[in-house]
Design a protein around this motif. Structure first.
Motif, PDB file in Angstrom:
ATOM      1  N   SER A  88      57.096  15.239  42.032  1.00 30.07           N
ATOM      2  CA  SER A  88      55.971  15.840  41.395  1.00 30.07           C
ATOM      3  C   SER A  88      56.287  16.693  40.056  1.00 30.07           C
ATOM      4  O   SER A  88      55.384  16.588  38.923  1.00 30.07           O
ATOM      5  CB  SER A  88      55.515  17.364  42.030  1.00 30.07           C
ATOM      6  N   VAL A 134      47.666  21.544  41.973  1.00 27.14           N
ATOM      7  CA  VAL A 134      49.009  21.104  42.842  1.00 27.14           C
ATOM      8  C   VAL A 134      49.643  22.414  43.396  1.00 27.14           C
ATOM      9  O   VAL A 134      49.752  22.674  44.292  1.00 27.14           O
ATOM     10  CB  VAL A 134      49.864  20.162  42.156  1.00 27.14           C
ATOM     11  N   LEU A 167      50.824  15.366  45.956  1.00 25.62           N
ATOM     12  CA  LEU A 167      51.838  15.813  44.899  1.00 25.62           C
ATOM     13  C   LEU A 167      52.248  17.257  45.440  1.00 25.62           C
ATOM     14  O   LEU A 167      53.457  17.908  45.240  1.00 25.62           O
ATOM     15  CB  LEU A 167      51.150  15.996  43.622  1.00 25.62           C
ATOM     16  N   ARG A 171      56.032  18.671  46.231  1.00 23.95           N
ATOM     17  CA  ARG A 171      56.527  19.764  45.520  1.00 23.95           C
ATOM     18  C   ARG A 171      57.318  20.695  46.369  1.00 23.95           C
ATOM     19  O   ARG A 171      58.307  21.375  45.988  1.00 23.95           O
ATOM     20  CB  ARG A 171      55.392  20.600  44.744  1.00 23.95           C
ATOM     21  N   TYR A 335      52.069   7.478  42.273  1.00 24.04           N
ATOM     22  CA  TYR A 335      53.352   7.807  41.912  1.00 24.04           C
ATOM     23  C   TYR A 335      54.042   6.805  40.881  1.00 24.04           C
ATOM     24  O   TYR A 335      55.270   7.131  40.098  1.00 24.04           O
ATOM     25  CB  TYR A 335      54.428   7.743  43.213  1.00 24.04           C
TER      26      TYR A 335
END
Length: 664
Positions: A88, A134, A167, A171, A335
């Motif tokens: 991320s 996110v 994401l 993370r 990605y």
């Protein structure tokens, strides 16, 4: 599984398209400008893979460097050993840290409403927006007890929150398992059980052709058959009526309300699990393909950069039409694209709603430069008619791509001429869920292309055509497509089933990864995919690849799409059954005369051995929601038997009944 070590390759293609001068004129930067550069880079990737991939990995952020680039003991690979990173960070924070947080990361377009008088629901998220969303959702997941190493199941429509959820999981060090929103409850049950997920993220519904797909209802049904699901997070998208379990269900917006906009990224080992993605076959339970962080991150971003010639700052806009529920969406919507700092387009709904020109309208409106779609979609565009792309200004397009299956040469030509105005390079990419990213592909501005061929291996891919003994075969002899050396994004196994991993991919030819495709390599070294191994037809002792027969049929003016399967034949043993969809100019023109003309055309293109024994005309072919033709169902229909196959991925169940009837 039969081995196509003697597939006959009779269909030829002589048209060669040299690298487009128009592409070179429009592109300030070309990462691989000529074949000499390709050969030098490829040779280096073969002779010094550690040095090559270390250089590629240096483009990205690592919190701890690797001690060794590769450890390999077949069939197990470890890439960037000992290194830590967070994908991320490489998708989002790296851009913000460079002072580019206000640049657009994601362009999303919702399904247009028929009542919307030309209006469109569009969201543009910058890298700063994306980080905020996110982080708040990642903190929300942590508040539910999600921790590093857990697997979170995502069953959502194509909304930005799906990418945000992926994401967010990455993370905080949780893996994600995305289930395609077209799957039914039974498919959810299988995948949640196998992944041992306790948290499912979904939507109330998803828009498709003006109708609501009842995602939350499907999750409710699945959870009623599961134990261990503690929380269901629901994003309210469609406003449809849903049931609510107050002790289990949580509204997305309530979960993120009040959460911090900052969430420190976990330093993840390069070989920690990033995601599971389940693939289904004709038999057996779905396979949970395991992809880890470091190698996948480097390979997908590198393939995206070279295959599509992505260049930050050149006003590029990348549109991959795949749903994120499939690997193409993982790698080339999220990605592989975000680390390259090129805006990625997501869309909700179907390509022909509200009209058949939806994609071309989007290309014009968003000034899309890169368009990546499946051959089955291209054949649908052909069927719908040339008038739809003609309505729109497609001059922003620079690179066209195809993915998902081999493309018929005539569909390639239509794509080249009608969408690319004969100046956009076409990158016909061959890869799989298991490979993580492109393994065979042209490079724009570099590779001379031949319609129907995916051309040459990507850097680091030691691809070959071999027999069962692993012996490389001469040009134009069909055999098994294998990869003989490890590559960074290769799958790391099947979740919870080591024996199946070895049996499926490594036992056919010991020491080599077997892709499951029959293929050949021509005199110039170009690869041609001839069909899945199971789709090879043995006609009177001659082994034919279905792809070549389909391509011969599609090259006839009357045909836009064809699927070819084997059928029982009392004399030949196996006969050829063709299911054919007609072009608009021939709609309703069925009958023996057209069947005879098509049979003669195939005979002319390939030879009498490939002449179909049965041709069925149909308005559509049975496909998965990702657009792949379900040939295993057609084999049962051609054999005149009821199918016991898994149909959970079938988009239109009514087609099966229609296909069993005699066509008009």
């Amino acid at each position: 599984m039969s081995t196509p070590q003697a597939i006959e390759s009779l269909l030829t293609e002589t048209r060669v398209f040299e690298p487009s001068q128009a592409f070179r004129a429009r592109s300030k930067t070309v990462h691989c400008p000529d074949m000499a550069t390709y050969r030098a880079l490829y040779q280096r990737s073969m002779q010094d893979p550690a040095g090559f991939w270390a250089e590629m990995a240096s483009h990205y952020s690592w919190s701890k460097p690797w001690s060794k680039v590769l450890e390999w003991e077949c069939p197990d690979a470890k890439w960037f050993v000992g290194a830590t990173t967070n994908i991320s960070v490489n998708c989002i924070d790296r851009q913000i840290d460079a002072g580019l947080g206000d640049q657009v990361a994601i362009i999303w377009e919702g399904e247009p409403s028929t009542n919307d008088a030309g209006g469109h629901e569009v969201r543009r998220l910058t890298y700063a927006d994306l980080k905020r969303e996110v982080c708040t959702f990642a903190n929300g997941l942590k508040s539910l007890g999600v921790k590093r190493g857990d697997v979170v199941t995502l069953y959502m429509g194509m909304v930005p929150e799906l990418a945000i959820a992926m994401l967010a999981c990455a993370r905080i060090g949780a893996a994600h398992s995305v289930i395609f929103g077209g799957f039914a409850a039974s498919a959810i049950v299988d995948r949640v059980q196998d992944a041992n997920s306790s948290v499912i993220v979904t939507c109330d519904g998803a828009w498709r052709r003006g109708q609501v797909v009842p995602l939350k209802a499907n999750v409710d049904e699945a959870v009623s058959r599961l134990t261990g699901v503690r929380h269901v997070v629901c994003l309210h998208r469609c406003g449809n009526d849903i049931k609510w379990n107050g002790g289990r269900d949580i509204c997305w917006h309530d979960l993120v309300k009040g959460q911090s906009h900052e969430c420190a990224p976990e330093a993840m080992d390069s070989e920690d699990l990033l995601f599971l993605l389940y693939t289904s076959g004709s038999t057996g339970k779905p396979k949970g393909i395991r992809h880890t962080i470091g190698g996948y991150m480097v390979f997908t971003a590198t393939t995206a950069r070279y295959t599509f010639n992505l260049v930050p700052g050149e006003n590029q806009v990348f549109f991959c039409t795949a749903d994120i529920g499939w690997v193409t969406g993982h790698s080339y919507v999220v990605y592989g694209i975000l680390p390259n700092r090129v805006p990625t387009v997501m869309y909700e709904g179907a390509p022909n709603f509200p009209k058949e020109d939806r994609f071309w309208e989007m290309v014009e409106r968003h000034k899309i430069t890169h368009f990546y779609t499946a051959p089955t979609a291209i054949r649908a565009f052909m069927k719908w008619g040339d008038e739809h792309p003609k309505k729109h200004d497609l001059s922003s397009l620079i690179v066209l791509g195809t993915v998902g299956e081999p493309i018929n040469p005539e569909a390639w030509i239509w794509y080249h001429e009608k969408i690319g105005s004969s100046h956009c390079p076409i990158v016909d990419t061959m890869w799989q869920t298991e490979t993580g990213g492109h393994i065979i592909t042209p490079l724009p501005g570099c590779t001379p292309t031949v319609p129907g061929s995916c051309t040459l291996p990507f850097f680091g891919i030691d691809a070959a055509i071999v027999n069962e003994q692993g012996e490389e075969l001469p040009p134009n002899q069909g055999g098994l497509l294998v990869i003989r050396k490890p590559w960074p994004a290769m799958l790391r196994g099947i979740h919870g089933d080591r024996a199946r991993y070895i049996e499926t991919y490594w036992s056919k030819v010991p020491g080599m990864y077997v892709a499951g495709d029959g293929a050949r390599r021509d005199e110039r070294g170009y690869f041609w995919i001839m069909g899945r191994i199971d789709d090879v037809i043995n006609v009177s002792g001659h082994r034919l690849g279905t792809m070549e027969v389909e391509s011969a049929l599609v090259s006839h003016d009357a045909v836009v799409e064809a699927a070819v399967v084997g059928m029982p034949h009392e004399i030949k043993g196996t006969g050829i059954a063709a299911f054919v969809t007609l072009a608009p100019t021939h709609q309703g023109v069925t009958g023996d005369a057209l069947r005879k003309a098509l049979c003669e055309h195939v005979t002319k293109e390939i030879g009498a051995i490939a002449r179909p024994d049965m041709i069925r005309f149909t308005g559509a072919l049975p496909k998965t929601r990702s657009g792949k033709i379900m040939r295993r169902l057609l084999r049962d229909i051609a054999a005149g038997k009821e199918s016991s196959q898994d149909t959970t991925t079938l988009e239109d169940f009514s087609l099966l009944a229609k296909l069993r009837e005699t066509d008009e």
